[in-house]
Design a protein around this motif. Structure first.
Motif, mmCIF file in Angstrom:
data_model
loop_
_atom_site.group_PDB
_atom_site.id
_atom_site.type_symbol
_atom_site.label_atom_id
_atom_site.label_comp_id
_atom_site.label_asym_id
_atom_site.label_seq_id
_atom_site.Cartn_x
_atom_site.Cartn_y
_atom_site.Cartn_z
ATOM 1 N N ARG A 192 5.736 60.261 9.578
ATOM 2 C CA ARG A 192 5.923 59.007 10.258
ATOM 3 C C ARG A 192 4.838 59.104 11.587
ATOM 4 O O ARG A 192 3.905 58.063 11.792
ATOM 5 C CB ARG A 192 7.125 58.419 10.704
ATOM 6 N N GLU A 193 4.765 60.192 12.433
ATOM 7 C CA GLU A 193 3.802 60.206 13.402
ATOM 8 C C GLU A 193 2.340 60.270 12.852
ATOM 9 O O GLU A 193 1.604 59.729 13.576
ATOM 10 C CB GLU A 193 4.266 61.322 14.347
ATOM 11 N N ARG A 233 8.599 53.621 -0.359
ATOM 12 C CA ARG A 233 7.510 52.709 -0.411
ATOM 13 C C ARG A 233 7.432 52.081 -1.742
ATOM 14 O O ARG A 233 6.502 51.415 -1.933
ATOM 15 C CB ARG A 233 6.358 53.007 0.261
ATOM 16 N N CYS A 284 1.668 50.356 0.847
ATOM 17 C CA CYS A 284 1.651 51.048 2.071
ATOM 18 C C CYS A 284 2.041 49.335 2.784
ATOM 19 O O CYS A 284 2.106 48.453 2.189
ATOM 20 C CB CYS A 284 0.338 51.080 2.833
ATOM 21 N N LYS A 318 1.254 59.373 10.278
ATOM 22 C CA LYS A 318 0.542 57.966 9.688
ATOM 23 C C LYS A 318 0.040 57.077 10.404
ATOM 24 O O LYS A 318 -0.795 56.317 9.889
ATOM 25 C CB LYS A 318 1.919 57.455 8.795
ATOM 26 N N LYS A 319 0.355 57.123 11.716
ATOM 27 C CA LYS A 319 0.031 56.145 12.667
ATOM 28 C C LYS A 319 -1.574 56.189 12.782
ATOM 29 O O LYS A 319 -2.288 55.349 13.141
ATOM 30 C CB LYS A 319 0.647 56.545 14.052
ATOM 31 N N SER A 359 9.923 62.637 10.243
ATOM 32 C CA SER A 359 9.507 62.262 11.582
ATOM 33 C C SER A 359 8.043 62.649 11.897
ATOM 34 O O SER A 359 7.245 61.732 12.307
ATOM 35 C CB SER A 359 10.191 62.615 12.798
ATOM 36 N N ASP A 379 13.413 52.012 4.263
ATOM 37 C CA ASP A 379 13.035 52.455 5.403
ATOM 38 C C ASP A 379 13.152 54.162 5.229
ATOM 39 O O ASP A 379 14.010 54.886 5.940
ATOM 40 C CB ASP A 379 13.897 52.213 6.646
ATOM 41 N N GLU A 386 11.047 57.942 3.555
ATOM 42 C CA GLU A 386 10.033 58.541 2.902
ATOM 43 C C GLU A 386 10.175 58.875 1.264
ATOM 44 O O GLU A 386 9.586 58.574 0.403
ATOM 45 C CB GLU A 386 9.455 59.841 3.469
ATOM 46 N N ARG A 399 14.051 61.036 5.485
ATOM 47 C CA ARG A 399 12.789 60.662 6.173
ATOM 48 C C ARG A 399 12.193 61.792 6.772
ATOM 49 O O ARG A 399 12.770 62.864 7.023
ATOM 50 C CB ARG A 399 13.291 59.691 7.586
#
Length: 373
Positions: free
Chosen positions: A329-330, A303, A274, A332-333, A326, A249, A251, A324
């Motif tokens: 992650r945002e 990953r 992915c 990537k959505k 953030s 969990d 990057e 990580r």
């Protein structure tokens, strides 16, 4: 979900804040050469590093605004997109952590203050101070694409950290304090952040891991790492024996063997994937088995699928730092193609290109055949 951020004015009755001025929009890509303000003194539900990371995505018109204006703008965004339940969970964990720190007496207090010369080997510090891709590559090997191995920790630091973890575990046993283990897969080990090492590990990530990640992992948020999960795992016949095939969990993951004497416990890597392709087949060129050496670090994408074989004798202890982003992650959505880092996405794209080229050739041959006739 848009990343627009608006200045507050009046509501429309549906909980949506309307803007009376032109909306600002975060940049899609960070300004890599921008030096953000320091937010370490900021009292907030969000990590100071998160504000520093997000500042690189501010529109150019905001970069010269006051620190207070930038804080307000970024906090509005974070509050808007951070679920209330998640903020409540963070607050409860903060209270849990504070209870430990208030009662646990550290054995080696020098661990809790950053001292790079005592922590890291000279070659690693030299590479970090020079801060170039050439300096980084001079100290590492890359046994398979995306896995970097290098000497990092002083033997004395490794011994001291293992001693501190043992002291913490004795305190847990004597007080019968119920602690949270590092993750759902490890039944043994301790979360270093929970007993006072969070600030030091934040500096590790910000000053030592992020410069390397910026060079080697830019496509997965290596430049914008803003939070971490730091812990120690323990393997042996009376501890966790092995670790199943998984992804982290994070990057970017830093994995450093601390010791002690042990046999087995090799890491095995099987390609980067992915979410969609996490269970896809491994290609022959993606196979790597790695043997741990105390003080030696492995740096890889979170990953990158991996696992740990059984530690057949002795006791192995590893420091893990999940780093990580953030912002990544945002973003990537809203992405569908991860071929810049997912091995299977890359193979699928190449296959589509191959089929497209083949179809084009056939069409050209067909047309030539018709005209020739």
């Amino acid at each position: 979900m848009s990343l627009d951020a608006h200045k507050k004015s009046s509501g429309n009755g549906n909980g949506v804040v309307m803007s009376t001025q032109v909306a600002h929009r975060l940049r899609l890509n960070p300004i890599t050469d921008h030096k953000p303000d320091s937010y370490e003194d900021l009292q907030s539900d969000f990590s100071p590093l998160l504000f520093s990371s997000l500042e690189r995505y501010l529109p150019p018109s905001m970069l010269n605004m006051s620190r207070e204006a930038k804080i307000q703008f970024m906090r509005d965004i974070l509050v808007r997109y951070s679920p209330e339940g998640e903020r409540t969970r963070i607050q409860k964990h903060r209270e849990y952590r504070q209870k430990i720190i208030s009662n646990y007496q550290p054995l080696h207090r020098e661990l809790y203050t950053m001292n790079a010369v005592n922590f890291f080997v000279p070659s690693f510090l030299k590479a970090i101070n020079e801060n170039t891709e050439e300096s980084f590559r001079s100290i590492l090997v890359e046994p398979t694409p995306g896995v970097y191995v290098f000497e990092m920790l002083q033997p004395s630091f490794c011994e001291m950290l293992m001693s501190e973890v043992e002291n913490f575990e004795r305190w847990v046993h004597e007080t019968k304090f119920r602690i949270m283990r590092p993750n759902t897969m490890n039944k043994y080990g301790a979360v270093l952040d929970d007993f006072g090492l969070e600030t030091v590990l934040d500096k590790w990530m910000d000053e030592y891991i992020r410069p390397m990640s910026k060079v080697f992992f830019p496509e997965v948020g290596g430049l914008t790492l803003d939070s971490h999960h730091g812990f120690v795992v323990e393997y042996g016949v009376d501890r966790d024996v092995e670790l199943g095939f998984h992804v982290d969990d994070s990057e970017v993951t830093l994995n450093v063997c601390l010791g002690k004497q042990f046999y087995g416990g090799e890491l095995f890597f099987r390609g980067v994937r992915c979410d969609k392709h996490v269970n896809s087949e491994t290609q022959p060129e993606e196979i790597l088995d790695y043997v741990h050496v105390p003080g030696r670090a492995v740096l890889h994408r979170g990953r990158h699928r991996h696992g740990a074989r059984a530690t057949t004798s002795g006791h192995r202890c590893n420091l893990i730092l999940w780093c990580r982003s953030s912002v990544f992650r945002e973003l990537k959505k809203y992405q569908k193609d991860f071929s810049s880092w997912c091995g299977e996405c890359r193979r699928e794209r190449r296959e589509r290109q191959r089929l497209s080229i083949t179809a084009t050739k056939l069409e050209l041959l067909k047309r030539n055949g018709i005209s020739a006739s």
